[in-house]
Design a protein around this motif. Structure first.
Motif, PDB file in Angstrom:
ATOM      1  N   ILE A 122      34.470  30.597  13.758  1.00 16.79           N
ATOM      2  CA  ILE A 122      33.904  29.936  14.924  1.00 16.79           C
ATOM      3  C   ILE A 122      32.618  29.256  14.443  1.00 16.79           C
ATOM      4  CG2 ILE A 122      32.662  32.011  15.698  1.00 16.79           C
ATOM      5  CD1 ILE A 122      34.189  29.495  18.098  1.00 16.79           C
ATOM      6  N   THR A 123      32.450  28.011  14.834  1.00 21.48           N
ATOM      7  CA  THR A 123      31.238  27.262  14.475  1.00 21.48           C
ATOM      8  C   THR A 123      30.343  27.210  15.695  1.00 21.48           C
ATOM      9  OG1 THR A 123      32.475  25.930  12.887  1.00 21.48           O
ATOM     10  CG2 THR A 123      30.344  25.055  13.618  1.00 21.48           C
ATOM     11  N   TYR A 124      29.153  27.792  15.583  1.00 25.70           N
ATOM     12  CA  TYR A 124      28.199  27.774  16.687  1.00 25.70           C
ATOM     13  C   TYR A 124      27.498  26.430  16.780  1.00 25.70           C
ATOM     14  CZ  TYR A 124      28.535  32.904  16.626  1.00 25.70           C
ATOM     15  OH  TYR A 124      28.965  34.199  16.668  1.00 25.70           O
ATOM     16  N   VAL A 125      27.061  25.929  15.625  1.00 24.11           N
ATOM     17  CA  VAL A 125      26.322  24.675  15.589  1.00 24.11           C
ATOM     18  C   VAL A 125      26.549  24.042  14.218  1.00 24.11           C
ATOM     19  CG1 VAL A 125      24.174  25.762  14.805  1.00 24.11           C
ATOM     20  CG2 VAL A 125      24.075  23.582  16.007  1.00 24.11           C
ATOM     21  N   ASN A 126      26.676  22.710  14.214  1.00 24.52           N
ATOM     22  CA  ASN A 126      26.795  21.978  12.959  1.00 24.52           C
ATOM     23  C   ASN A 126      26.189  20.601  13.190  1.00 24.52           C
ATOM     24  OD1 ASN A 126      27.474  21.265  10.340  1.00 24.52           O
ATOM     25  ND2 ASN A 126      29.551  20.670  10.890  1.00 24.52           N
ATOM     26  N   LYS A 167      27.945  29.674  11.423  1.00 21.60           N
ATOM     27  CA  LYS A 167      29.337  30.051  11.702  1.00 21.60           C
ATOM     28  C   LYS A 167      29.491  31.561  11.597  1.00 21.60           C
ATOM     29  CE  LYS A 167      31.260  25.950   9.371  1.00 21.60           C
ATOM     30  NZ  LYS A 167      32.195  25.482   8.341  1.00 21.60           N
ATOM     31  N   GLU A 168      30.552  32.053  12.198  1.00 21.40           N
ATOM     32  CA  GLU A 168      31.018  33.420  11.963  1.00 21.40           C
ATOM     33  C   GLU A 168      32.398  33.291  11.346  1.00 21.40           C
ATOM     34  OE1 GLU A 168      29.174  36.030  12.375  1.00 21.40           O
ATOM     35  OE2 GLU A 168      27.769  35.506  13.957  1.00 21.40           O
ATOM     36  N   LEU A 169      32.630  34.027  10.261  1.00 19.78           N
ATOM     37  CA  LEU A 169      33.911  34.023   9.575  1.00 19.78           C
ATOM     38  C   LEU A 169      34.564  35.384   9.723  1.00 19.78           C
ATOM     39  CD1 LEU A 169      32.671  32.522   6.158  1.00 19.78           C
ATOM     40  CD2 LEU A 169      33.293  31.280   8.230  1.00 19.78           C
ATOM     41  N   VAL A 170      35.851  35.398   9.950  1.00 14.85           N
ATOM     42  CA  VAL A 170      36.618  36.636   9.967  1.00 14.85           C
ATOM     43  C   VAL A 170      37.665  36.526   8.878  1.00 14.85           C
ATOM     44  CG1 VAL A 170      38.320  38.004  11.251  1.00 14.85           C
ATOM     45  CG2 VAL A 170      36.252  37.198  12.393  1.00 14.85           C
ATOM     46  N   MET A 171      37.812  37.613   8.138  1.00 16.91           N
ATOM     47  CA  MET A 171      38.853  37.682   7.123  1.00 16.91           C
ATOM     48  C   MET A 171      39.675  38.929   7.382  1.00 16.91           C
ATOM     49  SD  MET A 171      36.851  36.467   3.704  1.00 16.91           S
ATOM     50  CE  MET A 171      38.368  35.891   2.921  1.00 16.91           C
ATOM     51  N   PHE A 188      26.011  33.677   2.812  1.00 21.78           N
ATOM     52  CA  PHE A 188      26.963  34.591   3.445  1.00 21.78           C
ATOM     53  C   PHE A 188      26.249  35.917   3.671  1.00 21.78           C
ATOM     54  CE2 PHE A 188      31.127  32.817   1.423  1.00 21.78           C
ATOM     55  CZ  PHE A 188      31.055  31.717   2.247  1.00 21.78           C
ATOM     56  N   ARG A 189      26.291  36.398   4.905  1.00 27.13           N
ATOM     57  CA  ARG A 189      25.760  37.727   5.223  1.00 27.13           C
ATOM     58  C   ARG A 189      26.918  38.549   5.755  1.00 27.13           C
ATOM     59  NH1 ARG A 189      20.920  40.211   5.695  1.00 27.13           N
ATOM     60  NH2 ARG A 189      20.832  41.985   7.108  1.00 27.13           N
ATOM     61  N   SER A 201      28.617  36.286   8.554  1.00 25.56           N
ATOM     62  CA  SER A 201      27.835  35.220   9.166  1.00 25.56           C
ATOM     63  C   SER A 201      27.501  34.226   8.069  1.00 25.56           C
ATOM     64  CB  SER A 201      26.548  35.767   9.783  1.00 25.56           C
ATOM     65  OG  SER A 201      26.844  36.603  10.882  1.00 25.56           O
ATOM     66  N   GLU A 202      27.718  32.941   8.368  1.00 27.70           N
ATOM     67  CA  GLU A 202      27.398  31.890   7.408  1.00 27.70           C
ATOM     68  C   GLU A 202      26.291  31.017   7.978  1.00 27.70           C
ATOM     69  OE1 GLU A 202      29.110  27.630   6.308  1.00 27.70           O
ATOM     70  OE2 GLU A 202      30.600  29.205   5.949  1.00 27.70           O
ATOM     71  N   PHE A 203      25.250  30.846   7.200  1.00 25.43           N
ATOM     72  CA  PHE A 203      24.143  29.958   7.536  1.00 25.43           C
ATOM     73  C   PHE A 203      24.096  28.920   6.426  1.00 25.43           C
ATOM     74  CE2 PHE A 203      23.227  34.366   8.628  1.00 25.43           C
ATOM     75  CZ  PHE A 203      23.128  34.280  10.005  1.00 25.43           C
ATOM     76  N   SER A 204      24.092  27.641   6.793  1.00 24.62           N
ATOM     77  CA  SER A 204      24.181  26.632   5.743  1.00 24.62           C
ATOM     78  C   SER A 204      23.540  25.317   6.160  1.00 24.62           C
ATOM     79  CB  SER A 204      25.649  26.377   5.385  1.00 24.62           C
ATOM     80  OG  SER A 204      26.309  25.682   6.421  1.00 24.62           O
ATOM     81  N   SER A 205      23.468  24.437   5.177  1.00 29.48           N
ATOM     82  CA  SER A 205      23.158  23.053   5.496  1.00 29.48           C
ATOM     83  C   SER A 205      24.423  22.462   6.139  1.00 29.48           C
ATOM     84  CB  SER A 205      22.722  22.310   4.233  1.00 29.48           C
ATOM     85  OG  SER A 205      23.651  22.496   3.186  1.00 29.48           O
ATOM     86  N   THR A 206      24.398  21.206   6.499  1.00 32.67           N
ATOM     87  CA  THR A 206      25.508  20.576   7.210  1.00 32.67           C
ATOM     88  C   THR A 206      26.850  20.878   6.558  1.00 32.67           C
ATOM     89  OG1 THR A 206      24.045  18.795   7.879  1.00 32.67           O
ATOM     90  CG2 THR A 206      26.404  18.358   8.020  1.00 32.67           C
TER      91      THR A 206
END
Length: 188
Positions: free
Chosen positions: A53-57, A64-68, A92-93, A157-162
């Motif tokens: 799920i992408t919260y903001v980009n 984003k939140e990633l599920v595996m 990645f956290r 949880s993923e925090f990134s540049s664009t």
């Protein structure tokens, strides 16, 4: 061209919602409907895929939140420079489970994760970083990497540049980053 069926997407979205509930991440009804299922055109979602799920980009940052799912692998790729942008840098956290992250560097694979059978030729970096809940790692721009969930699955949880997912470069030429969806035939 392999397509994923809409019913398979709905099933994967339901499984993803269960992971989010398990770790206490609350999504709005609108967010629940927009959970992305990235199966990469390989038709083996449980082995090579990712749910997110992408919260903001924006043009400055992304969250984003990633599920595996258990043992699921996100195939090897990198986020290349685009114009004057050096490429996506991401942190990645790990929130739940265990994640085995592989990046460029000295090989240190410890046989805890397995390259998906039939795709061995497309995995080339094996410097292993093991992330447990509460741990994080930052991947520099334009760096080959891949990651795999442990036996319980993982939430990251993923925090990134664009993020420009459509521009990602995968080492496996069979991969289609944007899914092709096939409508299910009505059953009588």
């Amino acid at each position: 061209m392999i397509k994923i069926k809409r019913s398979e997407i709905k099933q994967a979205q339901q499984r993803t919602k269960e992971f989010f509930r398990k770790v206490g991440i609350v999504l709005t009804p609108e967010e629940q409907e927009t959970i992305e299922i990235a199966e990469f055109g390989l038709n083996e979602l449980d082995r090579q895929g990712l749910e997110l799920i992408t919260y903001v980009n924006t043009d400055r940052y992304c969250a984003k939140e990633l599920v595996m799912f258990p043992g699921q692998t996100c195939p090897e790729h990198k986020h290349p420079p685009i114009g004057s942008d050096p490429g996506k840098m991401e942190t990645f956290r790990c929130r739940y489970g265990k994640v085995f992250l592989y990046v460029e560097g000295e090989d240190s694979i410890r046989d805890r994760s397995k390259v998906p059978s039939g795709s061995e030729a497309y995995y080339t970096v094996f410097h292993e970083i093991e992330l447990h809940a509460g741990e994080q790692y930052t991947i520099p721009s334009n760096t080959l990497h891949w990651f795999q969930a442990g036996v319980e699955g993982a939430v990251i949880s993923e925090f990134s540049s664009t993020s420009r997912d459509e521009s990602d470069i995968f080492t496996d030429p069979r991969i289609q980053r944007i899914p092709q969806i096939e409508e299910d035939l009505d059953r009588e």
